[in-house]
Design an enzyme around this catalytic site. Structure first.
Site, PDB file in Angstrom:
ATOM      1  N   ASP A 626      17.946  14.585  31.103  1.00 58.34           N
ATOM      2  CA  ASP A 626      18.102  13.295  31.331  1.00 58.34           C
ATOM      3  C   ASP A 626      17.300  12.377  30.283  1.00 58.34           C
ATOM      4  O   ASP A 626      16.183  12.346  30.817  1.00 58.34           O
ATOM      5  CB  ASP A 626      18.089  13.168  32.816  1.00 58.34           C
ATOM      6  CG  ASP A 626      18.537  11.538  33.346  1.00 58.34           C
ATOM      7  OD1 ASP A 626      18.524  10.632  32.437  1.00 58.34           O
ATOM      8  OD2 ASP A 626      18.787  11.389  34.404  1.00 58.34           O
ATOM      9  N   HIS A 627      18.112  11.869  29.359  1.00 59.50           N
ATOM     10  CA  HIS A 627      16.998  10.801  28.612  1.00 59.50           C
ATOM     11  C   HIS A 627      16.442   9.508  29.309  1.00 59.50           C
ATOM     12  O   HIS A 627      15.667   8.732  28.386  1.00 59.50           O
ATOM     13  CB  HIS A 627      17.854  10.645  27.480  1.00 59.50           C
ATOM     14  CG  HIS A 627      17.001  10.459  26.023  1.00 59.50           C
ATOM     15  ND1 HIS A 627      15.476  10.279  26.302  1.00 59.50           N
ATOM     16  CD2 HIS A 627      17.157  10.477  24.921  1.00 59.50           C
ATOM     17  CE1 HIS A 627      15.091  10.286  24.975  1.00 59.50           C
ATOM     18  NE2 HIS A 627      16.199  10.250  24.003  1.00 59.50           N
ATOM     19  N   ARG A 628      16.737   9.334  30.649  1.00 57.77           N
ATOM     20  CA  ARG A 628      16.135   8.083  31.264  1.00 57.77           C
ATOM     21  C   ARG A 628      14.867   8.100  31.794  1.00 57.77           C
ATOM     22  O   ARG A 628      14.005   7.288  31.547  1.00 57.77           O
ATOM     23  CB  ARG A 628      17.137   7.753  32.499  1.00 57.77           C
ATOM     24  CG  ARG A 628      18.602   7.415  31.886  1.00 57.77           C
ATOM     25  CD  ARG A 628      19.599   7.062  33.106  1.00 57.77           C
ATOM     26  NE  ARG A 628      19.827   8.283  33.898  1.00 57.77           N
ATOM     27  CZ  ARG A 628      20.604   8.571  34.755  1.00 57.77           C
ATOM     28  NH1 ARG A 628      21.155   7.231  35.214  1.00 57.77           N
ATOM     29  NH2 ARG A 628      20.876   9.487  35.508  1.00 57.77           N
TER      30      ARG A 628
END
Length: 655
Positions: A626-628
């Site tokens: 999850d690139h957040r």
């Protein structure tokens, strides 16, 4: 009972109603046989008395549908099904019901436009030939009037015409029918307006065997070209009306013999029916001149047939010629009209006839008249209902006729039948159609869709597996699996990089203190992820036992919710299937998932090796994050740690 769907939808559908002598638009009444020896008139449709249009007491014109005669022996019939309901509109040529006779089930077509006003004989009920089955109203507004007057006698008679004009001269009497069992084929009435028909083609030749339900000729009426089927088994003894010739409705067109031996007698009788001179006994005075005239005829008969000439031979003769390897075109026939008999074949064999030519047997062919589309009645009705143009549908029936299955295939109702090419393998039946999701499959689908809103990235790395595989071989006998060893290695790597065990929140990053490794398991009808809780803290032997228990529960659908939805990081392993590399989809609520591929052998440089190269085993893993809250550097460092554990610290997995 086999159902025969014929374009000659019951071959004679204009007949006199038995109870009032009126013209029926649909029924059939067979004419009486010409002698006690005949089996009956197979295809006759005639009217008797005066032609009338019935009116009910309310002056509404009514057309009666009568029980048709589907064969020469039929006395009564049963209505199998009505293809139209009361109030439905019908058109000429449209199939309206299915009738069961003593021989077959056949469709009955309408030859008049109108509306079904009243059904008098319901489905499954039986009625004698000629009995009223239903009433048809010419106009939709007359339906109620026709239906209410169904039991009343006709109130008025209109359009009365004489039954038949007196003949100008007495026709010469036909010769007495031969004393043998046979069937007379008459010109059928293919529509209510048909007065005569033309034989487009004969699908059988004289002497050929025929079976009930088999098409024997194609007749052109004032409306269409239709196949005519036989209702009795036998042999086509004589063709009275040749191809291209016309005949009045009810006129004899052919004779069918019950036995092959009766063919010569019936051919002589057929000459009297067609008007040709009948063969007579030779007078003694003429007998003297016969030998002189016979010589040139015999010479002509003995002349070999050209390659394109049609060979007329009995079925037994054809079979015997094939067995003996004889060419029938080189055999002289001594039967009627030069027909080749079995004895001719035997004589030719004794005399040394030419060997048979290797050629494919000729198949009967028929080309419809211009503008005519060959189709069965049910196919026409189905195409009209589906609003399809019959000319756009490829027919698979006899002579390219469009069948009901062809129409269903065009609409997608049924799958078209595939033809197997010569020498090819049979088509494989593959599943088709919708299979509803199970509850598990629906949940997996919803979870996959939910991940589409998560921005992810992926990173891959090759891991050396030599030491890991050696460790596995040493503990395999203790029941420790590869899955348990990989889960332990992943958990230890997460200990050093807690960000990989995090979750995204709108307020920030949520770190989860427990490392629970979920591993995807494919089961019958779905996919589930049993979870090894606290994988970093428990020994690998305990993890292996727990994993074996969880897999058993997964396959028996007995996992508790806490055992499959408490994962904080997921592993998807397809290495056992020989997959070299793949990407996994991030589950909702987790920060990462690791896709584990299979182990493969590679050659890589090695300064200490003899040739500077060595063979080693590698495994590709791909991490989806999850690139957040997880960045590329985090993923790279975690993959490096995991590789170090599996390549250099494999023994730590047993602690």
């Amino acid at each position: 009972m086999a159902r025969l769907v014929s374009s000659a939808a019951l071959l004679a559908l204009v007949a006199a109603s038995l109870n009032c002598g009126s013209t029926s638009a649909f029924g059939v009444v067979p004419s009486a046989p010409s002698s006690a020896a005949t089996r009956g008139v197979a295809f006759t449709a005639t009217t008797a008395g005066t032609k009338r249009q019935h009116q009910t007491a309310l002056s509404a014109e009514a057309i009666k549908i009568s029980m048709p005669a589907l064969s020469s022996t039929m006395k009564e019939g049963r209505v199998v099904s009505w293809l139209k309901n009361e109030g439905d509109s019908i058109e000429a040529g449209e199939a309206i019901m299915v009738v069961e006779s003593d021989k077959a089930d056949m469709d009955v077509e309408a030859f008049e436009d109108g509306y079904i006003a009243k059904i008098l004989v319901g489905e499954g009920e039986t009625a004698p030939v000629g009995a009223d089955l239903a009433l048809v109203a010419a106009e939709e507004a007359d339906i109620d009037a026709v239906a209410s007057g169904s039991g009343a006698a006709p109130a008025a008679v209109a359009e009365e015409t004489p039954a038949a004009d007196a003949p100008a001269a007495e026709a010469p009497a036909a010769a007495a029918a031969p004393d043998c069992e046979f069937t007379q084929v008459d010109m059928p009435a293919l529509s209510s307006t048909m007065k005569e028909g033309k034989v487009v083609s004969w699908l059988k030749a004289e002497g050929d065997p025929i079976s009930a339900g088999e098409a024997i000729m194609v007749v052109e009426s004032d409306k269409a070209d239709m196949d005519v089927e036989a209702f009795d088994d036998g042999f086509l003894a004589a063709i009275i009306t040749g191809e291209g010739d016309s005949g009045a409705v009810g006129a004899p067109v052919a004779l069918i013999a019950a036995e092959e031996a009766d063919i010569p007698a019936l051919q002589a009788y057929a000459a009297t029916l067609s008007g040709a001179p009948a063969p007579v006994a030779t007078a003694p005075a003429a007998a003297a001149a016969a030998p002189a005239a016979a010589a040139p005829k015999a010479a002509a008969a003995a002349a070999p047939k050209s390659a394109g000439d049609r060979v007329v031979a009995s079925p037994l003769a054809k079979k015997r010629a094939q067995e003996l390897g004889l060419d029938l075109s080189a055999v002289v026939g001594t039967g009627p009209n030069g027909r080749i008999t079995a004895s001719d074949v035997e004589n030719a064999k004794a005399g040394g006839a030419a060997p048979a030519k290797k050629s494919a047997p000729a198949k009967p062919s028929w080309t419809p008249a211009a503008g005519v589309i060959a189709a069965t009645p049910m196919a026409r009705a189905a195409a009209k209902k589906a609003k399809l143009d019959l000319s756009t549908i490829a027919g698979t029936g006899e002579f390219g006729r469009v069948t009901l299955d062809d129409v269903k295939a065009a609409t997608g109702e049924v799958k078209p039948k595939r033809k197997v090419a010569a020498g090819g393998s049979a088509p494989v039946e593959m599943p088709s159609g919708l299979v509803p999701f199970t509850g598990m499959q629906r949940a997996v689908s919803n979870n996959m869709v939910a991940t589409l809103t998560t921005p992810v990235f992926r990173a891959s790395r090759d891991i050396g597996m030599d030491k890991f595989n050696a460790l596995y071989r040493s503990v395999k006998e203790k029941g420790i699996s590869v899955s348990a060893l990989i889960a332990k290695a992943v958990a230890l790597a997460i200990e050093k990089h807690p960000i990989m065990n995090s979750q995204f929140s709108e307020e920030g990053t949520v770190f989860v203190p427990d490392i629970n490794i979920a591993m995807a398991v494919a089961i019958d009808g779905g996919l589930i992820t049993p979870t090894l809780k606290y994988a970093n803290e428990r020994p690998v032997t305990e993890l292996a036992e727990n994993w074996k228990e969880l897999v058993g529960k997964a396959r028996s659908n007995t996992l508790s919710p806490d055992e499959y939805n408490s994962g904080t990081f997921t592993i998807s392993n397809m290495g056992m299937f020989g997959v070299n590399q793949f990407d996994a989809i991030l589950p909702p609520g987790q920060g990462g998932i690791l896709a584990v591929a299979g182990t493969r052998e590679v050659i890589e440089p090695d300064a200490q090796a003899v040739l500077g190269l060595k063979k080693t085993q590698k495994m590709t893993v791909t991490l989806t994050c999850d690139h957040r809250q997880i960045y590329g550097a985090d993923a790279a460092l975690w993959l490096k740690t995991l590789a170090d554990i599996m390549e250099n610290q494999a023994e730590s997995l047993l602690l």
